[in-house]
Design a protein around this motif. Structure first.
Motif, PDB file in Angstrom:
ATOM      1  N   ALA A 105     112.820  -2.502  -0.364  1.00 38.89           N
ATOM      2  CA  ALA A 105     112.836  -1.473   0.883  1.00 38.89           C
ATOM      3  C   ALA A 105     114.141  -0.927   0.839  1.00 38.89           C
ATOM      4  N   TYR A 106     114.209   0.570   0.907  1.00 41.89           N
ATOM      5  CA  TYR A 106     115.379   1.476   0.658  1.00 41.89           C
ATOM      6  C   TYR A 106     115.571   1.734   2.114  1.00 41.89           C
ATOM      7  N   ASP A 107     116.253   0.974   2.877  1.00 41.64           N
ATOM      8  CA  ASP A 107     116.535   1.586   4.250  1.00 41.64           C
ATOM      9  C   ASP A 107     117.704   2.727   4.324  1.00 41.64           C
ATOM     10  N   VAL A 108     117.337   3.846   3.861  1.00 48.23           N
ATOM     11  CA  VAL A 108     118.202   5.154   3.817  1.00 48.23           C
ATOM     12  C   VAL A 108     117.110   6.432   4.134  1.00 48.23           C
ATOM     13  N   LEU A 109     117.403   6.843   4.850  1.00 49.96           N
ATOM     14  CA  LEU A 109     116.575   8.282   5.532  1.00 49.96           C
ATOM     15  C   LEU A 109     116.742   9.300   4.497  1.00 49.96           C
ATOM     16  N   PHE A 110     115.698   9.814   3.880  1.00 51.84           N
ATOM     17  CA  PHE A 110     115.906  11.057   3.152  1.00 51.84           C
ATOM     18  C   PHE A 110     114.805  11.965   3.636  1.00 51.84           C
ATOM     19  N   VAL A 111     115.181  12.440   4.904  1.00 55.79           N
ATOM     20  CA  VAL A 111     114.094  13.477   5.669  1.00 55.79           C
ATOM     21  C   VAL A 111     114.501  14.841   5.395  1.00 55.79           C
ATOM     22  N   GLU A 112     115.601  15.228   4.832  1.00 55.56           N
ATOM     23  CA  GLU A 112     116.076  16.491   4.360  1.00 55.56           C
ATOM     24  C   GLU A 112     116.039  16.772   3.016  1.00 55.56           C
ATOM     25  N   PRO A 113     115.633  17.625   2.388  1.00 54.47           N
ATOM     26  CA  PRO A 113     115.641  18.038   0.840  1.00 54.47           C
ATOM     27  C   PRO A 113     117.224  18.012   0.415  1.00 54.47           C
ATOM     28  N   SER A 114     117.262  17.494  -0.551  1.00 54.98           N
ATOM     29  CA  SER A 114     118.748  17.629  -1.266  1.00 54.98           C
ATOM     30  C   SER A 114     119.090  19.049  -1.747  1.00 54.98           C
ATOM     31  N   VAL A 115     120.591  19.166  -1.267  1.00 51.83           N
ATOM     32  CA  VAL A 115     121.248  20.542  -1.682  1.00 51.83           C
ATOM     33  C   VAL A 115     121.230  20.616  -3.267  1.00 51.83           C
ATOM     34  N   GLU A 116     121.119  19.554  -3.910  1.00 50.17           N
ATOM     35  CA  GLU A 116     121.516  19.512  -5.404  1.00 50.17           C
ATOM     36  C   GLU A 116     120.118  19.755  -6.027  1.00 50.17           C
ATOM     37  N   PRO A 117     120.162  20.811  -7.031  1.00 45.99           N
ATOM     38  CA  PRO A 117     118.750  21.099  -7.504  1.00 45.99           C
ATOM     39  C   PRO A 117     118.557  20.020  -8.563  1.00 45.99           C
ATOM     40  N   GLY A 118     117.186  19.557  -8.347  1.00 42.02           N
ATOM     41  CA  GLY A 118     116.602  18.807  -9.370  1.00 42.02           C
ATOM     42  C   GLY A 118     116.783  16.992  -8.757  1.00 42.02           C
ATOM     43  N   ALA A 119     117.783  16.887  -7.696  1.00 41.65           N
ATOM     44  CA  ALA A 119     118.006  15.537  -7.337  1.00 41.65           C
ATOM     45  C   ALA A 119     116.654  14.877  -6.735  1.00 41.65           C
ATOM     46  N   ASP A 120     116.115  15.746  -6.049  1.00 42.62           N
ATOM     47  CA  ASP A 120     114.944  14.893  -5.416  1.00 42.62           C
ATOM     48  C   ASP A 120     113.907  14.630  -6.415  1.00 42.62           C
ATOM     49  N   ALA A 121     113.774  15.412  -7.299  1.00 41.67           N
ATOM     50  CA  ALA A 121     112.756  15.090  -8.360  1.00 41.67           C
ATOM     51  C   ALA A 121     113.100  13.880  -9.390  1.00 41.67           C
ATOM     52  N   ASP A 122     114.621  13.661  -9.564  1.00 36.64           N
ATOM     53  CA  ASP A 122     114.878  12.547 -10.175  1.00 36.64           C
ATOM     54  C   ASP A 122     114.720  11.191  -9.481  1.00 36.64           C
ATOM     55  N   LEU A 123     114.943  11.246  -7.996  1.00 33.88           N
ATOM     56  CA  LEU A 123     114.970  10.204  -6.993  1.00 33.88           C
ATOM     57  C   LEU A 123     113.348   9.858  -7.088  1.00 33.88           C
ATOM     58  N   ALA A 124     112.502  11.044  -7.006  1.00 34.37           N
ATOM     59  CA  ALA A 124     111.197  10.839  -6.733  1.00 34.37           C
ATOM     60  C   ALA A 124     110.562  10.049  -8.172  1.00 34.37           C
ATOM     61  N   ARG A 125     111.180  10.300  -9.392  1.00 31.55           N
ATOM     62  CA  ARG A 125     110.760   9.609 -10.610  1.00 31.55           C
ATOM     63  C   ARG A 125     111.118   8.385 -10.574  1.00 31.55           C
ATOM     64  N   ALA A 126     112.250   7.956 -10.175  1.00 32.18           N
ATOM     65  CA  ALA A 126     112.908   6.567  -9.890  1.00 32.18           C
ATOM     66  C   ALA A 126     111.981   5.798  -9.147  1.00 32.18           C
ATOM     67  N   ILE A 127     111.455   6.335  -7.959  1.00 32.71           N
ATOM     68  CA  ILE A 127     110.759   5.450  -6.908  1.00 32.71           C
ATOM     69  C   ILE A 127     109.248   5.379  -7.475  1.00 32.71           C
ATOM     70  N   SER A 128     108.864   6.567  -8.166  1.00 33.33           N
ATOM     71  CA  SER A 128     107.380   6.161  -8.839  1.00 33.33           C
ATOM     72  C   SER A 128     107.282   5.260 -10.091  1.00 33.33           C
ATOM     73  N   GLY A 129     108.452   5.315 -10.532  1.00 31.08           N
ATOM     74  CA  GLY A 129     108.694   4.143 -11.883  1.00 31.08           C
ATOM     75  C   GLY A 129     108.768   2.868 -11.544  1.00 31.08           C
TER      76      GLY A 129
END
Length: 632
Positions: A87-111
């Motif tokens: 249970a990752y109690d951190v809000l990610f309600v805005e896109p990251s300004v770092e290119p590709g960072a959201d995709a990396d996190l999504a990959r880790a979450i999905s994995g």
């Protein structure tokens, strides 16, 4: 009194229901609830582990917000170690300004496949909406195994004690993040309508801050934590760094201590795991218990002395508090005690004040009535001065006490005169009569005048003896001892035997061989028995029979001894029986022998010994029944 009790009972019932249904006493209930929780600490569930974004992590990995690639690295490490869910109690309600960072996190979450993320709920929402629900950015929402809210409820004192496990709107529901951590699921989120919090439960806090095991996020990322320590754990990731995390006052917090939001969530998750959630008792169950305890106390006000009411009041308060603690500990149900306690604290002083006022009014009324009665000792009377009510009561009481003292002094003088009269009767009157009887025995006195004079002298002696005996019976002083009534009846029969012989009357006894023990004054009882037998002999015809019978009987709820003296005389008319035991009362309208004091003495002796005497109908003749309580 009954009318006032009914009014007090109605007031107490209404007050208790108002306190219970309005929640006006909830702050006191919260104090009791918090004390009960602090008194029931328990070890933390070992399946739960907090990964803290703490001060060390910020110092070594950089300030907040972190790159989402750091979050991805943390999740990859937890997934590799075999964490059961995250249970990752951190809000990610805005896109990251770092290119590709959201995709990396999504990959880790999905994995991982077991990661739940929080949504942001704001109330009210924009443009007049009831609420605004903002999920994580779309890429992360799609990768997450489930979404959940992390809202907590706060009571009026600012303490977080409960949480809604579900929030619903527009036919859809969003579960709490801790429910998602336990059973990751993804459901359509509500978007409009009125948000309603449902399935509210009290969080079963098992102790203060620091109870759950915790590791630093930087230690996990760097591989400093063994995989075995993370395997199969329910991982809660959240901020604990100073100035970064939300802090909550909880029932188990000390004055200067708050609990981080992630630790509050851990207590909530522990409740879901163990099924130890605390539920408020149904309102009508609380009402029945509250009114039951209050009515027990109200009943005691009506039937018990005041000292017992005070004890019972403390007892009911103790039971109310103990019952709340017991139901919390055993059944995990919270039963609020304050409506019972507050109602008793209001009703008991109010009832006591009304009783004191009633007693005071009664006392003043009686004292005023007493002050207005004629005073034979102080004919001039007494006037109570005016003033306030207390001064008037003191004046009335002072007057009553003075009159009581005067009466006591008068009674002492009267007692002395009574003793002198008894002495006169027992000595100064008896002595001349005895001398007359002695002189009549000198030869040469004419027979007929001598017989008459002797009869008058004996009658005078009997009068003196009966007066002395009656005075002793009424005086209040008795020398009590254990007496066998059978022996006294035998002695009395022996004493009256000469009289029976002269009258030609036969004496018979029944039951005097048995032992019948009583507490009594031997001399008074002996005189009473002699008077009964003497009376029976006087009214019996020549060759008649007097029967004395002893047997057991019942007196109230106990056993008694019953002495029946039966003669064969003319009997007593029913309308004359009650008058026999009054002073100078005789049957036959005064035409019969006797002076009318013997039976009065018998009745007084019976009363002083806790018994009674009656004249019963026995057909021919009369039967006198003396009943005395047996020694227990």
């Amino acid at each position: 009194m009954v009318a006032e009790w009914l009014a007090a009972s109605a007031f107490a019932t209404i007050l208790a229901l108002i306190l219970l249904f309005s929640g006006a006493s909830s702050r006191l209930d919260n104090v009791a609830y918090d004390a009960a929780l602090r008194g029931m600490p328990r070890p933390a569930d070992a399946r739960i582990l907090i990964v803290a974004i703490d001060d060390r992590s910020l110092a070594e990995l950089g300030g907040w917000p972190w790159s989402r690639r750091l979050h991805a690295a943390l999740l990859d490490r937890l997934t590799a170690a075999g964490a059961k869910s995250v249970a990752y109690d951190v809000l990610f309600v805005e896109p990251s300004v770092e290119p590709g960072a959201d995709a990396d996190l999504a990959r880790a979450i999905s994995g991982s496949g077991r990661v739940c993320l929080p949504v942001l709920i704001e109330a009210p929402g924009l443009n007049g909406a009831d609420f605004q629900l903002t999920p994580p950015v779309a890429l992360l929402s799609q990768a997450a195994a489930g979404l959940g809210h992390v809202n907590l409820d706060y009571d009026s004192d600012g303490v977080s004690r409960r949480a809604a496990l579900s929030e619903r709107a527009d036919g859809r529901a969003i579960q709490h993040l801790m429910r998602c951590a336990l059973n990751p699921t993804k459901q359509p989120l509500p978007t409009s309508g009125t948000l309603e919090r449902t399935d509210t439960a009290l969080i079963p806090f098992g102790g203060g801050a620091g109870r759950f095991p915790s590791v630093s996020a930087v230690s996990v990322i760097r591989g400093e934590i063994p995989d075995a320590f993370l395997k199969d754990r329910l991982i809660l990731v959240g901020a604990t760094a100073a100035g970064l995390h939300d802090r909550h006052s909880t029932p188990v917090s000390t004055r200067n201590e708050a609990m981080s939001g992630i630790e509050v969530q851990a207590n909530l998750l522990e409740g879901l795991l163990s099924g130890r959630f605390i539920r408020p008792a149904p309102i009508w169950t609380s009402a029945v218990v509250t009114l039951g305890l209050i009515w027990i106390f109200l009943a005691s006000l009506l039937i018990s002395p005041p000292r017992y009411n005070l004890i019972l009041g403390f007892g009911v308060v103790t039971v109310a508090l103990g019952l709340s603690a017991a139901t919390l500990l055993i059944a995990r149900v919270w039963l609020p005690p304050s409506p019972t306690v507050l109602t008793l604290l209001v009703v008991f002083p109010l009832w006591g004040w009304r009783r004191l006022e009633a007693a005071s009014a009664y006392m003043v009324e009686e004292l005023e009535r007493f002050a207005g009665e004629p005073d034979v000792l102080t004919p001039s009377g007494h006037t109570v001065a005016g003033g306030d009510i207390l001064e008037r009561q003191i004046g009335l009481m002072s007057h009553a006490v003075q009159r009581a003292r005067d009466l006591r002094a008068y009674a002492a003088a009267a007692t002395k005169q009574r003793e002198q009269m008894v002495e006169l009767l027992s000595h100064d009157i008896r002595s001349p009569q005895s001398s007359i009887l002695a002189l009549l025995e000198i030869p040469g006195v004419p027979p007929e005048p001598a017989r008459r004079i002797a009869a008058y002298a004996r009658r005078t002696l009997d009068l003196a003896d009966n007066f002395v005996s009656l005075a002793k019976a009424e005086s209040g002083s008795m020398s009590l001892e254990v007496v066998n009534l059978s022996d006294l009846v035998t002695e009395a029969l022996d004493d009256v035997w000469p009289l029976a012989q002269r009258a030609g009357v036969h004496l018979t006894s029944v039951g005097i061989d048995d032992e019948y023990l009583v507490h009594g004054d031997r001399s008074l009882l002996a005189r009473a028995l002699t008077n009964l037998l003497d009376n029976a002999i006087k009214f019996s015809p020549p060759a008649g029979r007097v029967i004395a019978t002893l047997q057991t009987a019942h007196l109230g709820e106990g056993l008694a001894i019953e002495l029946r003296i039966t003669d064969q005389g003319p009997g007593v008319d029913p309308e004359q029986r009650q008058g026999l035991f009054q002073r100078f009362g005789r049957a036959g309208g005064g035409k019969t022998k006797g002076i009318g004091l013997g039976l009065t003495q018998v009745a007084e002796v019976a009363r002083r010994h806790g018994g009674f005497v009656i004249c019963a109908d026995s057909g021919p003749g009369a039967t006198f029944v003396l009943t005395l309580p047996l020694k227990g």
